[in-house]
Design a protein around this motif. Sequence first.
Motif, PDB file in Angstrom:
ATOM      1  N   THR A   1       0.819  -1.221   0.000  1.00 56.81           N
ATOM      2  CA  THR A   1       0.000   0.000   0.000  1.00 56.81           C
ATOM      3  C   THR A   1       0.853   1.271   0.000  1.00 56.81           C
ATOM      4  O   THR A   1       0.314   2.378   0.076  1.00 56.81           O
TER       5      THR A   1
ATOM      6  N   GLN B   1       2.494   7.147  -6.227  1.00 55.63           N
ATOM      7  CA  GLN B   1       1.309   8.008  -6.124  1.00 55.63           C
ATOM      8  C   GLN B   1       0.184   7.511  -7.030  1.00 55.63           C
ATOM      9  O   GLN B   1      -0.981   7.499  -6.632  1.00 55.63           O
TER      10      GLN B   1
ATOM     11  N   GLY C   1      -4.809   3.999  13.653  1.00 55.44           N
ATOM     12  CA  GLY C   1      -4.463   3.535  12.313  1.00 55.44           C
ATOM     13  C   GLY C   1      -4.905   4.500  11.224  1.00 55.44           C
ATOM     14  O   GLY C   1      -4.774   4.199  10.041  1.00 55.44           O
ATOM     15  N   THR C   2      -5.449   5.668  11.620  1.00 54.26           N
ATOM     16  CA  THR C   2      -5.924   6.622  10.622  1.00 54.26           C
ATOM     17  C   THR C   2      -4.755   7.206   9.819  1.00 54.26           C
ATOM     18  O   THR C   2      -4.862   7.376   8.600  1.00 54.26           O
TER      19      THR C   2
ATOM     20  N   ARG D   1      -1.913   5.750   9.260  1.00 53.21           N
ATOM     21  CA  ARG D   1      -1.415   4.681   8.387  1.00 53.21           C
ATOM     22  C   ARG D   1      -2.307   4.589   7.145  1.00 53.21           C
ATOM     23  O   ARG D   1      -1.822   4.453   6.033  1.00 53.21           O
ATOM     24  N   ARG D   2      -3.608   4.703   7.402  1.00 52.11           N
ATOM     25  CA  ARG D   2      -4.539   4.640   6.282  1.00 52.11           C
ATOM     26  C   ARG D   2      -4.323   5.827   5.334  1.00 52.11           C
ATOM     27  O   ARG D   2      -4.328   5.670   4.111  1.00 52.11           O
ATOM     28  N   LEU D   3      -4.121   7.025   5.931  1.00 51.40           N
ATOM     29  CA  LEU D   3      -3.910   8.214   5.100  1.00 51.40           C
ATOM     30  C   LEU D   3      -2.648   8.085   4.259  1.00 51.40           C
ATOM     31  O   LEU D   3      -2.587   8.553   3.136  1.00 51.40           O
ATOM     32  N   ARG D   4      -1.642   7.424   4.839  1.00 49.91           N
ATOM     33  CA  ARG D   4      -0.398   7.272   4.082  1.00 49.91           C
ATOM     34  C   ARG D   4      -0.542   6.263   2.954  1.00 49.91           C
ATOM     35  O   ARG D   4       0.323   6.173   2.090  1.00 49.91           O
ATOM     36  N   SER D   5      -1.617   5.489   2.985  1.00 51.74           N
ATOM     37  CA  SER D   5      -1.860   4.569   1.865  1.00 51.74           C
ATOM     38  C   SER D   5      -2.657   5.271   0.758  1.00 51.74           C
ATOM     39  O   SER D   5      -2.897   4.690  -0.291  1.00 51.74           O
ATOM     40  N   THR D   6      -3.067   6.517   1.006  1.00 51.61           N
ATOM     41  CA  THR D   6      -3.786   7.292  -0.015  1.00 51.61           C
ATOM     42  C   THR D   6      -2.777   8.172  -0.760  1.00 51.61           C
ATOM     43  O   THR D   6      -1.641   8.331  -0.304  1.00 51.61           O
ATOM     44  N   PRO D   7      -3.190   8.776  -1.869  1.00 50.53           N
ATOM     45  CA  PRO D   7      -2.235   9.644  -2.590  1.00 50.53           C
ATOM     46  C   PRO D   7      -1.955  10.971  -1.896  1.00 50.53           C
ATOM     47  O   PRO D   7      -1.209  11.784  -2.414  1.00 50.53           O
ATOM     48  N   MET D   8      -2.556  11.202  -0.731  1.00 54.54           N
ATOM     49  CA  MET D   8      -2.324  12.470  -0.031  1.00 54.54           C
ATOM     50  C   MET D   8      -0.860  12.540   0.440  1.00 54.54           C
ATOM     51  O   MET D   8      -0.411  11.679   1.200  1.00 54.54           O
ATOM     52  N   PRO D   9      -0.097  13.554  -0.006  1.00 56.73           N
ATOM     53  CA  PRO D   9       1.312  13.637   0.405  1.00 56.73           C
ATOM     54  C   PRO D   9       1.441  13.909   1.909  1.00 56.73           C
ATOM     55  O   PRO D   9       0.547  14.502   2.513  1.00 56.73           O
TER      56      PRO D   9
END
Lengths: 309, 388
Positions: free
Chosen positions: A55, A77, B216-217, B219-227
Motif C-alpha cells: 500500500t 502516487q 491507524g488513521t 497509516r490509512r492516510l499514508r496509503s492514499t495519494p495524499m502527500p
Amino acid sequence: MQDDDFVTVRELSHRYAGADRAALDGVDLAVRRGSTFGLLGPNGAGKSTLLSILTGIIAPQSGSVSIGGRSLTSQSQEIKSRSALVPQEYAFYLRLTGRENLRFFAGAYGLSHHQIAERIPDCVDVCQLGDVIDRQAKHYSGGIKRRLNLAIGLIAQPEILYLDEPTVGIDAISRECILQAIAALKARGTTIIYTSHYMEEIERLCDEVAVIDHGRILIRERVDRLLRSDANRTLQLTFGQPLGEEGREALARWNAIYVDASHVQLVVESAEVSAILNQLSAVGAVPVQMSYGMSRLHDVYLTLLKEGA
Amino acid sequence: MWTALKATWIKEVRLLLRDLHGLLLLFVMPAAFILIMSLAMDEDFSARAGKRFAVSVVDQDLTVDSHALIEAIEKNGPFALQRPEAPHQRGKELFALTIKKGFSESVNSDATDGAALLRLDVAAEANKQTQAALSAAIRASYGQLRMQRLLTALAEEGADAPAATHVEPLEISFAYHAGTKAPTAVQQSVPAWLVFAMFFVAIPVSTTLIQERQMGTLRRLRSTPMPNAVIFLGKLCPYFLVNLLQTVLMLLVGMYLVPLLGGAALELRGSMLGLTIMAMTLSVAALGYALLIATVARTADQATILGGAGSILLAGIGGIMVPKFVMPLAMQQWTNISPMAWGLEGFLQILLREGSALSVWPYATALLGFGAVALIIATSMHRTRIDD
C-alpha cells in the motif's frame, strides 16, 4: 508469473531497525487481476509488513513490487490513487459523522464534488449504513464501525482493495453484510487481497491463498486445489463416546490419528471406507458422524505451519 | 493536492469545534487568566504606573487649614482626596480621612495635638504599603502646614525668617517611555497569558495526532495519494489560525472585558505589523513544540501531561506566571531559555515600549528558528513512528 498478474512481488525483503530477523525474507508473490487473494499467517508472520509495502506506507528495502503494471518505487502516487486499504483498526474519526468521514477520505483521494456526491450513496448502500450515516461515528456499534471502515475503503472505487481482518470482533449480521459487500466487489472485478484468521471466510471468498510465516511464503495455491490435494483421502470419524480398546484395535492397521478420544482421522483410499466401518461395527463402535474427501482450510493451514516450522 | 488540503482543514475544524475541552483550554482558560491576573495585580501595577489612589475625606473643620492639608496630602503622595456628595456616603475607597472640627486651631496653637483631630479609617482589604504611604503623606502634610503657619507667625512678629517655600526633594524617573502612559496590569497580563495559551495548542494537536496514529488513521492516510506534507499542513494550518484568533480575542478581552470588571483597559500601542509578526512567529514556535510533543509521547495521556506540564514549566521559567521584573536578577537571565520569554518580550516590546516592527526581529527570528528546528525533528521522528 503470468500475463494477467495484477500484483507481482519479487524477492521482497524488509527488516525493521533493531529487529533480530527479517520481517519479510525474499517474498515472491503474484495475484491475478480480479481475483480475491487470501493472505494467511500467524501473528508476526509478516502479513502487515507485506500489506504496508504493497500500500506504499513503507518503502521496500530490497526486491521489487509492481501493481497494475506500475512500479511501486517510481509510481507510488499513481498506484495509491488506484488502491485502498481497510485496516483492522477503526481507522476513521469518531467525532465525525459517517458521511463526514466519507467526504474527508474522498478528499484525501482528490475526488471532485461531483464524484463524492455520486459515490457516497453507493458506499452507504453497499455497506448498509443508511440509518446511521449522519450520526457521529462514536455512537456506532462495533459492527457498524466495521462497515464504515469498509465503506471508506470503497469511496475511491479502487482497482485493488486490501482488507486486513475486516470482520474481526463483530456480530453475525454485520459480518454477513461485510462478506456480501466483498462478494459484490469481487463480482465487479475488483482485485482483493484479504487477510483473516477466520478460515471459513477465506474458503468462501478467496480464489487463491498464500501462507506466510517468519517472513517467507510457505505455499501459494488455489483454494480448491489446496483443499483437494490433501483432504480427498481423509476419513474423519466422530464417536458418541470415547473409543474403547477394541475399537482402537480394529483401526490399528490404518494408522489412525486420534484428534481426541472421540475423534479419529485416517488417510485411506475410498475403497477401504466400507471395510473400516464394518470392522468398527463388529466391535460395537459405530460412529455418530463421518466425512470422507472433505477437509477444512483450517487443518491444511495448521499442517502447513507445522511443516514450515 | 488542494482538494486534499481543503478536506483536511474542514475535518480539523469540525474535530476542534466538537472538542469542548479543547475549546475551553484554548479560549476560555486564557481569557479567565487575563481577567483574574489583570484585576489581581491592578493595585500593584497602578502604584507603579502613578495612578492616584482614591481617599474619601470628611472635612468637619471646613477651614483654610483643612483645605491646605488636603492639597498638601495630594502633593505628597499618589492620592486623590474626594469628598462624598452626601454625609456618611462612602464609595469604593479603601481609605477615609476625617478632619475633625478644631483642626485649624490645633495647627495654629501649641496647646492641642493636631494629629488627634485627624482620623484615618482603613478597609481590611487595603494594601499595607499603600496605607503606610498614606499615613506618611498625612503626617508630612500636617508637619508642613504647621511649619508654614509657624514661619508666618514669626514673620508677622518681625523675625528674620526664611520664606515658606516648598522644595521638591525628589525627582522621580520612570523606566518606560517618557510622555506615554505607564504600564498597567492588563498590559502585562494580556501578552503573558496569550503566549501561554498559544503554547497550549500542544495538547489538542498532539492528542489528535496520537489518536490518529493509534487508531491507524494516519497509516490509512499514508496509503492514499495524499502527500505527507499535506497531512501535516492540513493539521497545522487550522491551529495556526486558532493561534491568530486567540491573539485577537485576548486583545479584545484586555481592551473591553477587563475594564468592564473594574480593571484598566489594554491600550494597543506600537506597531500593529510588529504585533502580527509576533503572533505569527509565536504560533510557528508553538506548533513546532506541539508536533514535538506528539512524536515524543506514545499515548494521548502522555501527550496531555507532557504538553500541559511542559507549557507550565516554560511559562514559569519564561516570566509568564511571575513577571520577569519581579524575579531576582540571576533568575531573570534564566528566563531567556524559554521560547515563551521570547514571545512575551516581543509582545511587551510592542505593547509597553511602543516598539516598531523592526524592533521585534530578534524575538521573531528566535521563535521561527525554534519552530523550524522542532518541526524538522518532529517530522523525521514521526515518519519513524509510523514505520514502526
